[in-house]
Design an enzyme around this catalytic site. Structure first.
Site, PDB file in Angstrom:
ATOM      1  N   TYR A 105      -4.720  -2.840   9.350  1.00 27.25           N
ATOM      2  CA  TYR A 105      -4.967  -1.711   8.525  1.00 27.25           C
ATOM      3  C   TYR A 105      -6.549  -1.948   8.567  1.00 27.25           C
ATOM      4  CZ  TYR A 105      -5.847   0.234   3.976  1.00 27.25           C
ATOM      5  OH  TYR A 105      -6.323   0.989   2.711  1.00 27.25           O
ATOM      6  N   CYS A 158      -7.180   5.998   0.247  1.00 29.92           N
ATOM      7  CA  CYS A 158      -6.238   5.074   1.398  1.00 29.92           C
ATOM      8  C   CYS A 158      -7.351   4.548   2.174  1.00 29.92           C
ATOM      9  CB  CYS A 158      -5.358   6.255   2.123  1.00 29.92           C
ATOM     10  SG  CYS A 158      -3.941   6.537   1.280  1.00 29.92           S
ATOM     11  N   HIS A 159      -8.369   5.528   2.838  1.00 29.71           N
ATOM     12  CA  HIS A 159      -9.272   4.767   3.805  1.00 29.71           C
ATOM     13  C   HIS A 159     -10.976   5.152   3.460  1.00 29.71           C
ATOM     14  CE1 HIS A 159      -5.408   5.031   5.906  1.00 29.71           C
ATOM     15  NE2 HIS A 159      -5.606   4.012   6.154  1.00 29.71           N
ATOM     16  N   GLY A 160     -10.860   5.515   2.383  1.00 29.05           N
ATOM     17  CA  GLY A 160     -12.023   5.514   1.710  1.00 29.05           C
ATOM     18  C   GLY A 160     -13.087   6.690   2.073  1.00 29.05           C
ATOM     19  N   HIS A 216      -7.860  12.832   7.085  1.00 31.03           N
ATOM     20  CA  HIS A 216      -7.784  11.419   8.035  1.00 31.03           C
ATOM     21  C   HIS A 216      -6.167  11.233   8.103  1.00 31.03           C
ATOM     22  CE1 HIS A 216      -8.000   7.148   8.025  1.00 31.03           C
ATOM     23  NE2 HIS A 216      -8.280   7.392   9.443  1.00 31.03           N
TER      24      HIS A 216
END
Lengths: 442, 178
Positions: free
Chosen positions: A298, B142-144, B123
């Site tokens: 991740y 989730c991934h910024g 994304h």
């Protein structure tokens, strides 16, 4: 090894009758008497532990499937029913959930063992490659299973992971819709994930059979990393049973102690609290984090500031393992005799753990609190974003540059000719411990 | 074997025996593909999930500075009533984001204060958090990824601005999405 001759002699009438019709007892007996290097250490016990993990997951999984309902309206409630109403249901569920974590602890140690002792090198490439297939199937299976309780982490994990496939140019979108069975994650998705979560462990089981078959054809590696000459078989090998069955058994008991501590005293320590909230398709939890065993991958995904690039990097991190036997140019198997490579290996170990740690942090959070730092491109150098990038760079450099280069340049330490030599010539040499056929000496 | 004499030697390449092998092989591959296709296709959206819904929404339900999330085709849709300050900011920034868009390209003229976007991060599909991030719009946990108050991507791994769905005003205070 493949030239291992059958030593099984059928004794009873039933055995003699069966042996000419279906030599299944001979097969088992030959398997158990396989000559195994005498010097295997405890890092070699994780194979047996992993076999136990797989069986634990399959048995508890089948039991859970008797009570679980794979439908969005009932999935979460049916898991709670298992916890409250099914006899011992809480135990079965916690064993299954923590069992996944234990499975990954064991598989990571198993893989690092292989990496350190060069267990992937000729003639053991097929063992390694099948192992990589198993690892990939394990990740897929664990992901599918995590979706089933239909909590918040289940739902959003499914959203993100299926979207990874959607990142593929042109064909990604149709595959995404095919995978989900609709425009969004919904009942159709949950329903098929249940079916596939049931199927994949049996695919893993099939691969484990191939893994063992390849292992038995090429022979076990050992901490010294040399092939054992044929004339040394008697001196340097022991039959697998009873020596290594008992050793593996002892390691399994220690492992089960750890497992039991989690199941009975800290059953939710390795999980995420938000998965006790039913799935909400309209809100992503603010503290969404994947399961700990996915965190390093991740982190790699998140380090790349591009959608498809991130997906490619993440899959490459696993893909590079498949070609590992051809990236390592060194003729020496064990890193015991490769001091330079050993240093890089221990850095790799720190980096791997570091990637996992970074994956659990917010990308913009400072690594050193209260320290300003400098902004470089899209992020502060004093942030987990840049630390993750540093680690990701080392991860790939280790396999793609360091491994081929160091293999050609380094001067390995002298390698013993036999596996007994380091024991017999060392300071603690005890010749009395090396009889010709120890298994025949009571 | 008796038949071998029946086949004349050097009858050409491929000869009759090769032909029957190739034909049988091709038939087997064709049959395999025909069996495989329904097994693959069963995973595509079923008839009951294919129905494309359109929904109506009453804009008077949204207060100034507030956002309402509605579910449309299984996904969240954000309806945001922007404050004059937010509106001022996104308009003066001109064309930014990916692809670069002005705020006017993302709203209906005469209704600039309302922003209607699909609330899925471009994304990997998480729902961004309202009024968070570095640009006063949304932040995806989730991934910024950071979005501004026009839903344009400003920072992070998301490749595109938040999608503006097909919608129209059926009256001054009602929109139909889809």
């Amino acid at each position: 090894m493949s030239e291992h001759e059958s030593t099984y002699v059928p004794k009873t009438g039933v055995e003699k009758w069966l042996d000419t019709r279906l030599p299944i007892i001979r097969f088992g007996a030959d398997y158990m008497s396989l000559p195994t290097p005498r010097n295997l250490n405890y890092w070699w016990t994780f194979g047996g532990i992993l076999a136990l993990c797989l069986m634990t997951q399959i048995v508890t999984g089948i039991v859970l499937a008797m009570h679980y309902t794979p439908h969005v309206d009932m999935a979460f409630a049916s898991v709670e029913r298992i916890m409250r109403d099914v006899n011992g249901g809480w135990l079965i569920r916690y064993v299954h959930a923590n069992g996944a974590s234990m499975f990954f602890i064991a598989v990571y140690l198993h893989m690092l063992r292989g990496l350190y002792y060069g267990s992937y090198k000729a003639p053991r490439e097929m063992i390694w490659i099948i192992g990589c297939v198993i690892f990939f199937l394990m990740i897929a299976t664990a992901f599918l299973g995590y979706v089933l309780p239909w909590g918040q982490m289940s739902f959003w994990g499914a959203e993100v992971i299926t979207n990874l496939i959607g990142a593929i140019p042109v064909i990604g979108e149709p595959i995404l819709i095919w995978l989900r069975g609709g425009p969004a994650i919904d009942n159709a998705t949950l329903n098929r994930f249940f079916s596939l979560h049931y199927l994949l462990p049996f695919a893993i089981l099939g691969c484990v059979v191939l893994h063992l078959w390849a292992l038995h054809s090429a022979g076990q590696n050992n901490p010294v990393g040399i092939l054992i000459p044929k004339d040394r078989t008697k001196k340097d090998m022991l039959p697998f049973h009873p020596y290594f069955t008992l050793k593996d058994g002892f390691a399994i008991i220690l492992f089960l102690l750890l497992f039991a501590i989690f199941v009975f005293y800290q059953p939710n320590a390795l999980g995420h609290a938000d998965n006790y909230i039913p799935a909400n398709p309209l809100q992503t939890p603010a503290h969404i984090v994947p399961e700990w065993y996915m965190l390093p991958f991740y982190a790699i995904l998140r380090a790349i500031p591009d959608k498809f690039g991130g997906v490619v990097a993440m899959f490459s991190a696993i893909g590079v393992l498949f070609v590992l036997p051809w990236l390592d140019t060194s003729k020496v198997r064990s890193m015991r005799y490769r001091p330079t490579m050993r240093s890089f290996f221990f850095i790799f170990l720190v980096v791997g753990v570091g990637l996992g740690w970074c994956g659990g942090q917010l990308p913009d959070a400072p690594v050193i609190p209260g320290f300003g730092g400098v902004v470089l491109l899209d992020g502060n150098l004093n942030s987990y974003l840049w630390l993750t990038r540093l680690f990701t760079a080392y991860y790939f450099l280790f396999f793609l540059v360091i491994m081929p280069f160091v293999g050609l340049k380094e001067t390995p330490l002298p390698i013993p000719a036999t596996i007994s030599e380091p024991v017999l010539t060392g300071a603690d040499a005890m010749p009395a411990l090396a009889p010709a056929s120890p298994e025949k000496k009571g | 074997m008796a038949e071998t004499g029946v086949i004349p030697e050097g009858e050409g390449d491929p000869n009759r025996r090769d032909f029957i092998h190739i034909a049988a092989g091709a038939a087997a591959v064709g049959a395999g593909a025909m069996i495989a296709w329904p097994l693959i296709n069963q995973m595509n959206p079923a008839a009951d999930t294919l129905a494309l819904a359109s929904i109506e929404f009453d804009l008077t339900k949204v207060q100034e500075g507030q956002q309402v999330v509605i579910k449309w085709q299984g996904k969240p849709v954000f309806v945001r009533y922007r404050t004059p300050a937010e509106l001022q900011k996104v308009v003066t920034e001109g064309a930014v984001g990916s692809p670069p868009q002005t705020d006017a390209e993302r709203t209906k003229s005469g209704h600039e204060k309302y922003l209607v976007v699909v609330g899925s991060c471009t994304h990997l599909g998480c729902v961004p958090t309202f009024n968070a991030g570095d640009y006063g719009g949304w932040f995806c946990p989730c991934h910024g990824s950071h979005y501004d108050a026009s839903g344009r991507i400003r920072k992070g791994p998301a490749p595109l601005n938040l999608i503006v769905p097909d919608y129209e005003y059926t009256s001054d205070t009602r929109v139909r999405i889809g």
